[in-house]
Enzyme design. Sequence first.
Site, short mmCIF file in Angstrom:
data_model
loop_
_atom_site.label_atom_id
_atom_site.label_comp_id
_atom_site.label_asym_id
_atom_site.label_seq_id
_atom_site.Cartn_x
_atom_site.Cartn_y
_atom_site.Cartn_z
N ASP A 115 0.86 -1.19 0.00
CA ASP A 115 0.00 0.00 0.00
C ASP A 115 0.90 1.25 0.00
O ASP A 115 1.83 1.32 -0.80
CB ASP A 115 -0.95 -0.07 1.20
N TYR B 51 -2.57 11.16 2.25
CA TYR B 51 -3.46 11.34 1.10
C TYR B 51 -3.58 12.82 0.72
O TYR B 51 -3.61 13.16 -0.47
CB TYR B 51 -4.84 10.78 1.41
N HIS C 217 -6.51 -7.16 -1.04
CA HIS C 217 -5.51 -6.13 -0.74
C HIS C 217 -4.66 -6.52 0.47
O HIS C 217 -3.53 -6.06 0.62
CB HIS C 217 -6.23 -4.80 -0.48
#
Length: 292
Positions: free
Chosen positions: A103, A210, A266
């Site tokens: 990730d 982010y 994931h």
Amino acid sequence: MEDLSFQWIKTNGITLHTAVAGPEEGPLVILLHGFPEFWFGWKKQIEPLTKKGYRVAVPDQRGYNLSDKPQDIESYSLDLLRDDVVGLIEHFGRTNAAIIGHDWGGAVAWHLASTKPQYVERMIAVNIPHPQAMPRVLKRNPLQWARSSYIAFFQLPDLPEKMLAADYFKTMVGSLVSTSNPDTFSEEELAAYQEAWDQPGALTAMLNWYRAIRQGNVLQVPEQKISVPVRIIWGIGDQFLSTELAKESLNFCEDAELVFVGEATHWIHHEQAYILNLLIEQFLTKEKAAAL
């Protein structure tokens, strides 16, 4: 993990809480977690690596769990996140290391390998594409826009914190459970994540990874091909990232291979730890054999 210890390592102007295990003189492997994990996310990979003689370092990356948490968005540029890892490598007295990232940790690994390849012996990206692969795939795959919509939400001010922290992180716990295979995360493991998320300032710092995207974070990663050996390992049931992203990432590498793993999402490092550990060991051993 009998020999697991924790160090507070100063690097790049901050301090990273870091799990360390394995023989001091063993080849260095650094494991980089993503959102919303911390060092604990790699717990099934640490011992298999140390048993093979590797020195393993697993930091809580900046903003996470017990590591320092700058509160400004600018502190989460990929350049700074990359240099945190450089400082870790130098702390252990090494000139380079094998870097394994999942990730966001994988995004840091991609950037390190792209811009400071001298620090990377070889690299493994686990369910994370090369950052420049995303805009290419978004242009031709509308479904990826839907899968990535949460990224835009996380960039909003304040609201994501309020929503995610509500009812002791009920939404975040629900996301881990709903996007993974059944029984992937135990109640004890989920409680450990909640405790990490509840550290003062952690949630905002985690989200700032982010928010830095809108300040050109991803654009810091150059498009030229990476020279170090790369293995991409991808759980094909990833609800966030399409397999097309994995394939596109090969175009940014001179020497890369892609391995898809079935019955994995994931969260492959939790669900298919045995297979992932074999794939990691095989790739790292190949490097040692080539050096002989």
